[in-house]
Design a protein around this motif. Sequence first.
Motif, short mmCIF file in Angstrom:
data_model
loop_
_atom_site.label_atom_id
_atom_site.label_comp_id
_atom_site.label_asym_id
_atom_site.label_seq_id
_atom_site.Cartn_x
_atom_site.Cartn_y
_atom_site.Cartn_z
N GLY A 1 0.37 -1.03 -0.17
CA GLY A 1 -0.10 0.36 -0.47
C GLY A 1 0.94 1.11 0.55
N PHE A 2 1.68 1.21 -0.44
CA PHE A 2 3.09 2.53 -0.67
C PHE A 2 2.82 3.02 -1.80
CE2 PHE A 2 5.84 -0.22 2.79
CZ PHE A 2 5.57 1.21 3.53
N SER A 3 2.84 4.21 -1.46
CA SER A 3 2.88 5.29 -2.32
C SER A 3 4.04 5.10 -4.07
CB SER A 3 2.31 6.58 -2.43
OG SER A 3 3.33 7.46 -1.48
N LYS B 1 19.86 1.51 2.13
CA LYS B 1 20.96 0.52 1.34
C LYS B 1 20.24 -0.79 1.52
CE LYS B 1 25.16 2.99 3.10
NZ LYS B 1 26.71 2.88 4.13
N ASN B 2 19.42 -0.89 2.50
CA ASN B 2 18.28 -1.79 2.32
C ASN B 2 16.99 -1.66 2.38
OD1 ASN B 2 17.48 -4.96 2.69
ND2 ASN B 2 18.85 -5.08 4.97
N PRO B 3 16.16 -1.45 0.65
CA PRO B 3 15.63 -0.84 0.56
C PRO B 3 14.04 -2.26 1.43
CG PRO B 3 15.88 -1.46 -1.24
CD PRO B 3 16.95 -1.32 0.01
N THR B 4 14.58 -3.45 1.87
CA THR B 4 13.19 -4.41 1.70
C THR B 4 13.71 -4.06 3.52
OG1 THR B 4 13.88 -5.99 0.12
CG2 THR B 4 12.92 -6.93 2.21
N LYS B 5 14.15 -4.07 3.66
CA LYS B 5 14.35 -3.67 5.65
C LYS B 5 13.81 -2.55 5.92
CE LYS B 5 17.53 -2.51 9.74
NZ LYS B 5 16.61 -1.57 10.64
N THR B 6 13.64 -1.13 5.18
CA THR B 6 12.94 -0.02 5.44
C THR B 6 11.73 0.13 5.51
OG1 THR B 6 15.10 1.49 4.49
CG2 THR B 6 12.85 2.12 4.52
N ASP C 1 10.13 -2.28 8.38
CA ASP C 1 10.34 -1.13 9.37
C ASP C 1 8.58 -0.43 9.03
OD1 ASP C 1 12.21 -2.68 10.40
OD2 ASP C 1 13.90 -0.88 9.30
N ASP C 2 8.68 0.48 8.19
CA ASP C 2 7.32 1.17 8.05
C ASP C 2 5.84 0.86 7.96
OD1 ASP C 2 9.47 3.07 8.31
OD2 ASP C 2 9.24 4.04 5.72
N TRP C 3 6.20 -0.66 6.80
CA TRP C 3 4.59 -1.14 6.85
C TRP C 3 4.63 -1.10 8.08
CZ3 TRP C 3 3.75 -6.41 6.30
CH2 TRP C 3 2.46 -7.09 5.65
N GLN C 4 5.27 -2.73 9.58
CA GLN C 4 5.53 -2.59 10.59
C GLN C 4 4.89 -1.57 11.29
OE1 GLN C 4 8.00 -5.03 12.82
NE2 GLN C 4 8.97 -3.97 14.47
N ASP D 1 -1.97 -4.67 10.56
CA ASP D 1 -1.91 -5.82 9.59
C ASP D 1 -0.73 -6.52 8.84
OD1 ASP D 1 -3.78 -7.69 8.21
OD2 ASP D 1 -3.53 -6.21 6.24
N ALA D 2 -0.01 -5.91 9.29
CA ALA D 2 1.59 -6.44 9.64
C ALA D 2 1.90 -7.11 10.54
CB ALA D 2 2.78 -5.17 9.28
N THR D 3 1.22 -8.40 9.99
CA THR D 3 1.84 -10.09 10.38
C THR D 3 2.44 -10.96 9.17
OG1 THR D 3 -0.24 -11.03 9.13
CG2 THR D 3 -0.80 -9.41 11.06
N VAL D 4 2.87 -11.75 9.99
CA VAL D 4 3.92 -12.66 9.71
C VAL D 4 2.09 -13.22 7.90
CG1 VAL D 4 4.80 -15.22 8.88
CG2 VAL D 4 5.17 -13.17 11.28
#
Length: 288
Positions: free
Chosen positions: A48-50, A61-66, A69-72, A77-80
């Motif tokens: 759902g990010f714009s 440097k690590n967009p997946t981690k970013t 973290d932001d989604w969480q 709704d940020a669940t495994v």
Amino acid sequence: MACGISETDLKSAPLIALNVSVRNKLGLYLNPKNTVAADWMDVAEAMGFSYLEIKNFERSKNPTKTILDDWQARTTDATVGKLLSLLTEVERRDIVEDLRPLMDEDVRKYHESLKQRAEPPVQVPEVDSCITRPSSEGFGFTLEDEEGAPELFDAFICYCQSDFTFVHKMIQELEQTEYKLKLCVFDRDVLPGSCVWTITSELIEKRCKRMVVVISDEYLDSDACDFQTKFALSLCPGARNKRLIPVVYKPMKKQFPSILRFLTVCDYTRPCTQAWFWVRLAKALSLP
């Protein structure tokens, strides 16, 4: 690896349940730009990010981690389970198949830790005969618990050891002045011999109204600070109740943590606003 993890368990486990190793492995799969398979951008869009947010994430440097973290930080709704669903939705079943056993193991440990916190420890008769308070009541791990009720605080201070000089100044400015606030400083207020993770969770969730996060380059390398921050965010997604207050007291060389970028920062590094710093912070901590 763990077996028998149900879909219900996965859906009820917040993203904080996933350890650093699994998050790093997700990055290995999703960070490289891929013209064939979906990458982190596709996952971010599914979250759902714009468009502008995703373009900004490219600087990391690590967009997946970013994005994790932001989604969480922004949604309950940020669940495994939801993450696995999104990976399937963008047709990265290879990631689901490879990492599902590791995720199942993390979820199992997460639910076990919740169960252990909810249940009093089993004691042998010799220990039962001693006069002690059950740990499940929240007694017996801070200095003033002996008075008969759990000690309550205005704020839990999340900090690393190298920043303790500033924490000491914070104590002087907020506790020993007209503000009369009560801060929970782990090295001062928690009795030795307690389980660090269990006690920290209890303090943040049940004994402290808010949490002040002292941000520095050293903070970014601290596993304890990382746990405390993510745990507090999982209790109040997006900090809607002003639960977390980030504080920067010295210039940083590293990037400000993306997981806190949605929150207003109390900045001590700007000479023009230092005169208002303690007043603003005290006012924020004094709110109901």
